[in-house]
Design an enzyme around this catalytic site. Structure first.
Site, PDB file in Angstrom:
ATOM      1  CB  SER A 144      -0.885   0.002   1.247  1.00  0.00           C
ATOM      2  OG  SER A 144      -1.478   1.262   1.463  1.00  0.00           O
ATOM      3  CE1 TYR A 157      -4.741  -2.044   4.115  1.00  0.00           C
ATOM      4  CE2 TYR A 157      -3.609   0.068   4.161  1.00  0.00           C
ATOM      5  CZ  TYR A 157      -4.103  -1.007   3.454  1.00  0.00           C
ATOM      6  OH  TYR A 157      -3.953  -1.059   2.090  1.00  0.00           O
ATOM      7  CE  LYS A 161      -1.883  -3.736   2.851  1.00  0.00           C
ATOM      8  NZ  LYS A 161      -2.095  -4.873   1.932  1.00  0.00           N
ATOM      9  CB  THR A 192     -11.031  -2.114  -4.393  1.00  0.00           C
ATOM     10  OG1 THR A 192     -10.501  -1.578  -3.165  1.00  0.00           O
ATOM     11  CG2 THR A 192      -9.939  -2.079  -5.461  1.00  0.00           C
TER      12      THR A 192
END
Length: 272
Positions: A144, A157, A161, A192
């Site tokens: 990301s 998150y 990553k 998305t």
């Protein structure tokens, strides 16, 4: 360059029913690859498999697999190898996110995000590695833009990553002499459902839609860039649609970046 490179090659895609994963399955199927889709959406798995077979005459294996479950990953990867004879490309695409302040985020959310984003990639890679070495294939990992600009209220998150980079940059060095390539991919904002299905602090699904101030890339364009990166067996592919000046400011003037740009990147105003 690369015409026919992936013809008859076996490409495994986790989270392959939607978003970037779905676009990758279509892109590699167009190139003549044999596709294995791993996902938890059973009805969509069946329908998408049929679509790939009918429209592209692709050979497709569709398997239910929650990548957070090690046993399911082992079973799915073993089924792929048994069915196709091996694996040439493993694309660790499955992922989830959350939107909540660290202090308001239950530990179960941290565990779930890490289970899917980090351990899911670890599980699948571990069981596919012997076949990838045998066939001198490659591992592709979806990271990301948070790799260089951690987003506000995404602590779990962001951590997942960063963990992916630590794991797969090490793996790259360990397997490069055996002919296996590891490519980390950092897309920018992409259209998305991952943000629409973000968890909140208590583990429920957020209904809030966050608007980004940047142009949003299509999954098809991102998949095409990843495909061409795979052709060249790149080590790192940064596809961020965040202005290059923002990345430069983040590196050279971190306090300015954190004060003025990071809230914008995170889809928030300065007062949250």
């Amino acid at each position: 360059m690369g015409i026919g490179v992936f013809h008859n090659k076996v490409v495994v895609i986790t989270g392959g029913c939607a978003g970037i994963g779905r676009a990758l399955a279509l892109r590699f199927a167009h190139a003549g690859a044999r596709i294995a889709i791993l996902d938890i959406q059973d009805e969509t798995l069946v329908a998408f498999r049929q679509q790939l077979m009918d429209k592209l005459n692709a050979e497709v294996l569709a398997l239910h697999c929650d990548v957070a479950d090690e046993a399911q990953c082992e079973q799915a990867i073993c089924q792929v190898i048994e069915h196709f004879g091996g694996i040439d490309v493993l694309i660790n695409n499955a992922g989830i996110t959350h939107r909540s302040a660290f202090a308001e985020t239950e530990l179960a959310v941290f565990r779930r995000v890490m289970a899917v984003n980090y351990f899911g990639a670890l599980h699948c890679t571990r069981y596919a590695l012997a076949s990838l070495i045998e066939r001198q294939g490659q591992v592709i990992v979806l990271s990301s833009l948070s790799g260089f600009a951690p987003l506000l209220y995404r602590s779990a998150y962001n951590a997942s990553k960063h963990a992916l980079h630590g794991l797969f940059e090490t793996l790259r060095m360990e397997v490069r002499e055996q002919g296996v390539n590891v490519m980390l991919v950092s897309p920018g904002f992409t259209a998305t459902d991952i943000r629409k299905n973000a968890l909140v602090g208590d583990g429920s699904i957020s209904q809030q839609v966050i608007n980004t101030p940047f142009k949003v890339a299509s999954p098809t364009d991102v998949a095409d860039d990843i495909y061409h990166g795979a052709l060249k067996r790149k080590r790192l592919l940064v596809l961020s649609n965040v202005d290059w000046r923002a990345r430069l400011v983040a590196r050279l003037f971190p306090r300015l970046f954190e004060r003025w740009m990071l809230p914008k990147l995170s889809g928030l105003n300065h007062s949250r």
